[in-house]
Scaffold this active site. Sequence first.
Site, PDB file in Angstrom:
ATOM      1  N   HIS A 376       0.689  -1.108   0.094  1.00  0.00           N
ATOM      2  CA  HIS A 376      -0.022  -0.087  -0.074  1.00  0.00           C
ATOM      3  C   HIS A 376       0.749   1.088  -0.018  1.00  0.00           C
ATOM      4  O   HIS A 376       0.137   2.569   0.350  1.00  0.00           O
ATOM      5  CB  HIS A 376      -1.016  -0.006   1.195  1.00  0.00           C
ATOM      6  CG  HIS A 376      -1.808  -0.917   1.337  1.00  0.00           C
ATOM      7  ND1 HIS A 376      -3.227  -0.854   0.733  1.00  0.00           N
ATOM      8  CD2 HIS A 376      -1.995  -2.141   1.630  1.00  0.00           C
ATOM      9  CE1 HIS A 376      -4.022  -1.996   0.949  1.00  0.00           C
ATOM     10  NE2 HIS A 376      -3.295  -2.813   1.339  1.00  0.00           N
ATOM     11  N   LYS A 567      -8.398  13.911   4.816  1.00  0.00           N
ATOM     12  CA  LYS A 567      -7.736  12.760   4.945  1.00  0.00           C
ATOM     13  C   LYS A 567      -6.473  13.138   6.092  1.00  0.00           C
ATOM     14  O   LYS A 567      -6.292  14.080   6.827  1.00  0.00           O
ATOM     15  CB  LYS A 567      -7.014  12.755   3.646  1.00  0.00           C
ATOM     16  CG  LYS A 567      -6.096  14.011   3.219  1.00  0.00           C
ATOM     17  CD  LYS A 567      -5.542  13.819   1.806  1.00  0.00           C
ATOM     18  CE  LYS A 567      -6.440  13.909   0.642  1.00  0.00           C
ATOM     19  NZ  LYS A 567      -6.448  13.097  -0.413  1.00  0.00           N
ATOM     20  N   ARG A 568      -5.781  11.916   6.436  1.00  0.00           N
ATOM     21  CA  ARG A 568      -4.690  11.817   7.272  1.00  0.00           C
ATOM     22  C   ARG A 568      -3.654  13.196   6.931  1.00  0.00           C
ATOM     23  O   ARG A 568      -3.444  13.465   5.657  1.00  0.00           O
ATOM     24  CB  ARG A 568      -3.922  10.603   7.476  1.00  0.00           C
ATOM     25  CG  ARG A 568      -4.532   9.747   8.049  1.00  0.00           C
ATOM     26  CD  ARG A 568      -5.098   9.948   9.573  1.00  0.00           C
ATOM     27  NE  ARG A 568      -3.798  10.104  10.281  1.00  0.00           N
ATOM     28  CZ  ARG A 568      -3.505   9.033  11.206  1.00  0.00           C
ATOM     29  NH1 ARG A 568      -4.357   7.935  11.382  1.00  0.00           N
ATOM     30  NH2 ARG A 568      -2.539   9.293  11.921  1.00  0.00           N
ATOM     31  N   LYS A 573       0.739  14.742   1.138  1.00  0.00           N
ATOM     32  CA  LYS A 573      -0.528  14.640   0.960  1.00  0.00           C
ATOM     33  C   LYS A 573      -0.657  16.271   0.616  1.00  0.00           C
ATOM     34  O   LYS A 573      -1.817  16.970   0.299  1.00  0.00           O
ATOM     35  CB  LYS A 573      -1.502  14.441   1.919  1.00  0.00           C
ATOM     36  CG  LYS A 573      -1.848  12.888   1.972  1.00  0.00           C
ATOM     37  CD  LYS A 573      -2.492  12.212   2.931  1.00  0.00           C
ATOM     38  CE  LYS A 573      -2.575  10.900   3.419  1.00  0.00           C
ATOM     39  NZ  LYS A 573      -3.001   9.975   2.478  1.00  0.00           N
ATOM     40  N   THR A 675      -8.806   6.709  -1.520  1.00  0.00           N
ATOM     41  CA  THR A 675      -9.887   6.286  -1.976  1.00  0.00           C
ATOM     42  C   THR A 675     -11.028   7.369  -1.579  1.00  0.00           C
ATOM     43  O   THR A 675     -12.127   7.196  -2.089  1.00  0.00           O
ATOM     44  CB  THR A 675     -10.227   4.947  -1.013  1.00  0.00           C
ATOM     45  OG1 THR A 675      -9.776   5.282   0.363  1.00  0.00           O
ATOM     46  CG2 THR A 675      -9.387   3.706  -1.521  1.00  0.00           C
ATOM     47  N   LYS A 679     -14.957   8.217  -3.320  1.00  0.00           N
ATOM     48  CA  LYS A 679     -16.062   8.970  -2.598  1.00  0.00           C
ATOM     49  C   LYS A 679     -16.918  10.046  -3.061  1.00  0.00           C
ATOM     50  O   LYS A 679     -17.861  10.357  -3.266  1.00  0.00           O
ATOM     51  CB  LYS A 679     -15.704   8.740  -0.966  1.00  0.00           C
ATOM     52  CG  LYS A 679     -15.479   7.466  -0.396  1.00  0.00           C
ATOM     53  CD  LYS A 679     -14.913   7.467   0.890  1.00  0.00           C
ATOM     54  CE  LYS A 679     -14.188   6.235   1.236  1.00  0.00           C
ATOM     55  NZ  LYS A 679     -13.298   6.094   2.407  1.00  0.00           N
TER      56      LYS A 679
HETATM   57  C1  HTW Z   1      -2.165   4.426   1.096  1.00  0.00           C
HETATM   58  C2  HTW Z   1      -3.421   4.972   0.200  1.00  0.00           C
HETATM   59  C3  HTW Z   1      -4.147   3.985  -0.123  1.00  0.00           C
HETATM   60  C4  HTW Z   1      -4.826   2.953   0.868  1.00  0.00           C
HETATM   61  O1  HTW Z   1      -3.579   2.510   1.751  1.00  0.00           O
HETATM   62  C5  HTW Z   1      -2.653   3.551   2.173  1.00  0.00           C
HETATM   63  N1  HTW Z   1      -1.424   2.923   2.806  1.00  0.00           N
HETATM   64  C6  HTW Z   1      -1.225   3.268   3.912  1.00  0.00           C
HETATM   65  N2  HTW Z   1      -2.216   3.913   4.462  1.00  0.00           N
HETATM   66  C7  HTW Z   1      -3.211   4.313   3.529  1.00  0.00           C
HETATM   67  C8  HTW Z   1      -5.615   1.716   0.677  1.00  0.00           C
HETATM   68  O2  HTW Z   1      -4.683   1.199  -0.310  1.00  0.00           O
HETATM   69  O3  HTW Z   1      -5.416   4.277  -0.863  1.00  0.00           O
HETATM   70  O4  HTW Z   1      -3.117   5.735  -0.839  1.00  0.00           O
HETATM   71  O5  HTW Z   1      -1.314   5.523   1.534  1.00  0.00           O
HETATM   72  O6  HTW Z   1      -4.214   4.631   3.505  1.00  0.00           O
HETATM   73  C9  HTW Z   1      -0.367   2.486   5.043  1.00  0.00           C
HETATM   74  C10 HTW Z   1      -0.469   2.325   6.302  1.00  0.00           C
HETATM   75  C11 HTW Z   1       0.766   1.779   7.175  1.00  0.00           C
HETATM   76  C12 HTW Z   1       1.917   1.627   6.405  1.00  0.00           C
HETATM   77  C13 HTW Z   1       2.115   1.703   5.152  1.00  0.00           C
HETATM   78  C14 HTW Z   1       0.852   2.276   4.179  1.00  0.00           C
HETATM   79  C15 HTW Z   1      -1.531   2.739   6.950  1.00  0.00           C
HETATM   80  C16 HTW Z   1      -1.777   2.444   8.234  1.00  0.00           C
HETATM   81  C17 HTW Z   1      -0.268   1.716   9.286  1.00  0.00           C
HETATM   82  C18 HTW Z   1       0.585   1.827   8.402  1.00  0.00           C
END
Ligand code: HTW
Length: 833
Positions: A376, A567-568, A573, A675, A679
Amino acid sequence: MPVQPLVKSKPSSAVAELPSLGLEAEDIQADYKRHFNYTLGRDRSCQSAHYAYTALGLVVRDRLMERWKNTRRAYEESHCKQAYYLSMEFLLGRALGNAMLNLGITDSITEALHSLGLHLEELVEIESDAGLGNGGLGRLAACFLDSCATLQLPVMGYGLRYEYGMFRQHVENGFQVEEPDHWLRNGNVWELERPELVLRVRFGGRTDTTAHDDGRLKVRWVDTHDILAVPYDVPIPGYRNGTINTLRLWKSAATDEFDLEEFNAGDYPEAVAAKNMAEQITLVLYPNDASENGKELRLRQQYFLASASLQDVLRRWIWTRGRDFSDFADKNCFQLNDTHPSIAVAELMRLLMDEQGLEWAEAWDITSRTMAYTNHTLLPEALEKWPVRLFEQWLPRLLEIIYEINARFLGEVDKRWPGDMDRLARMSLIEEGHEPQVRMAYLAIVGSYSVNGVAELHSKLLSEGLFRDFYELWPYKFNNKTNGITPRRWLAWNNPDLSDLISEAIGDRWVTELNRLHELTPLASDARFQQCWDEVRHANKQRLIDFIFQESGVEIPANFMFDVQVKRIHEYKRQLLNTLHVIHLYDRIKRGDIENWTPRAVIIGGKAAPGYLIAKKIIKLINNVARVVNSDPDTEGLLKMVFLPNYRVSAMEVICAGSDLSEQISTAGKEASGTGNMKFMLNGALTIGTLDGANIEILEEVGEEHFFLFGLTAEEVAQTRGHYDPQAIISADEDLSRVMRLLEKGHFNRFEPGLFDDVIGAIKSPHDPWLTAADFRSYVEAQKRAAEAYRDRPRWLRSSILNTACSGRFSTDRTISQYNDEIWRLTPISPGS
Ligand code: HTW
């Protein structure tokens, strides 16, 4: 460990024979009264709406139960292949409305409540969000479960039942303040504890190798400190199809001997205190989204999830088929949601060898045909590496297995590229150095038959960049699965008026066949339809105005363009770029440059990881700019800025329905997919965005005329490294110079000198990885195009309708169908048949 039945006596099968519960308003009303009076023991003197919500929740839950059992039985009896979605996060949000919608009982419930003098909308608001995730990754897992159930696929989710979910965010003097989210405080009707299915997970200790009579080595992991894993099942209803799938969440608990050992030593209070240690594991969700995080408790959480889930699946396998594992890989598949559960690769090896007595080759064949890994992120700081030292301390047996996997794997690499030592060092599962580390992504790739990214660009960058060496070795493992969102929650539930309008025009099959939204295309230029569309969107905007006022105290006029970024908070971002644009608009107002002005409200919301100081500083900057802008009489009727506190799933349900412009402005190549972008699009917002993640595919679907594109491409971003000169860009751009001057002279921190120096420094640094200054000009021009388009109502409405019409590709039904066709290969099972 054998499973202990809770009681010896076994009830006759007759207890399971029950008539189905009615779905009419009168059935629901009667059941509601029964739960309120008997289950909860309240009477008319009880004024707390919480009990009304709980009684209604029980009414709905009852109606899930028999379908749930039927689904489970259908899967068991068919001996079908099953998939397991392993994830540290499931960001479910609220369950009540979703369960009602999917059961198809919203109307009878509304009617039943009405005659009891209750209002559904009020009761729905009482439920706290299940915030068991950070953001996109966790919400994706929740949308996936909805689609799996809707497609009647035998898929189970496995996760952790955190006592504290994502923290609640307050703003004090413009700063983020975190408050623990004790979401279970008022009970949770959407879970079923299954103490009879408890399992044991080991930690610590040492390994002990002895030779068998036949000369084979037998490894035992001994002197461990064990912790119990107690499952809690959450029902996942499909859309009006009788299927209810299961999300199984593990809670940690102390074993009995845990305290006994110490108790015998006479230290009773110490022993009871030790229980805390065990309960700690699932106490709290780590609030870091795609940022650094190397805490040992997190590693223990990951192993706890992987071990309990794998043991659970193996136990069911043995119950139903005995100890023959020869077709285990044909009947089971584990999808790893990022590397967080990737220790499952080594744990399945351990369970098959040490507990089931399989040889390495057989165990490896099963493991590497059963695991599939989804990546991801490309951000280096988010790629998990765990110090070997932590493995030695907590998971010594797993470290041995990882070393053996690595030795055999490097042998394979050496055969393919003989003598290429650089490549061996690059690809090793162990990063050598002062503090050797296990590279979890490499463990996941080596142990999986499928590796996928989450949008086309992202998957391409994985095989060309981050995982290039592995792609060269195993090109057939790599594939793309562009993310999606569930149209049940993200249109049918959150936006009932727009849903009704769409269904009146094209029927309601879009709910499960989202590509049917294309049938709206001919209506996009229809003046009558545009007017209806406008009215619905206006009502949604009013709902958003009320929500923003309630959460932040800021009032926004309905004629403003709602320009939204939620978003976060993360540097990549670029909430900072958005803020620079607001300062630019404010500067234009102050200079009187307001001809053909489009009144605009810029709304930003999101949580910063508590340890991510720059992200927290950006929140403070947003709040300070908002205060200056909103308190200046010159901006009246022209510009507002709001920081919306405590952004969460239930907030997004209101936000995306009432937004005009969706901000998707990450530095190209950094946002794996996104995502939220989907939405907004589904609900009729237009996007201003870069060529990043799924934005590219959104643009492909809707066309450039209905999307405000700007910024460097991922390739240009990569080429800029090493010769980026933000100072030159600022000097050459009059608008940006003025914005920087306002910041530097402390216009937004009059009484807080120096507060934003680090933020200003980051923008002006030639090492700024996010290239904020580089994209400023092109962003401002795209914003001008958006403002102009907004003033042409028919044009904007047409674009809005077309965005909804072209969003069918972004249903998780499509995503999950692709996972199933290309990775899982499951057969749908209908519990009815
Ligand atoms: C991506 C986002 C993508 C979403 O996954 C993300 N990856 C993390 N958090 C996200 C779903 O595929 O749409 O573009 O940034 O939202 C993520 C993560 C993490 C470590 C790596 C990536 C999330 C939570 C904790 C650790």
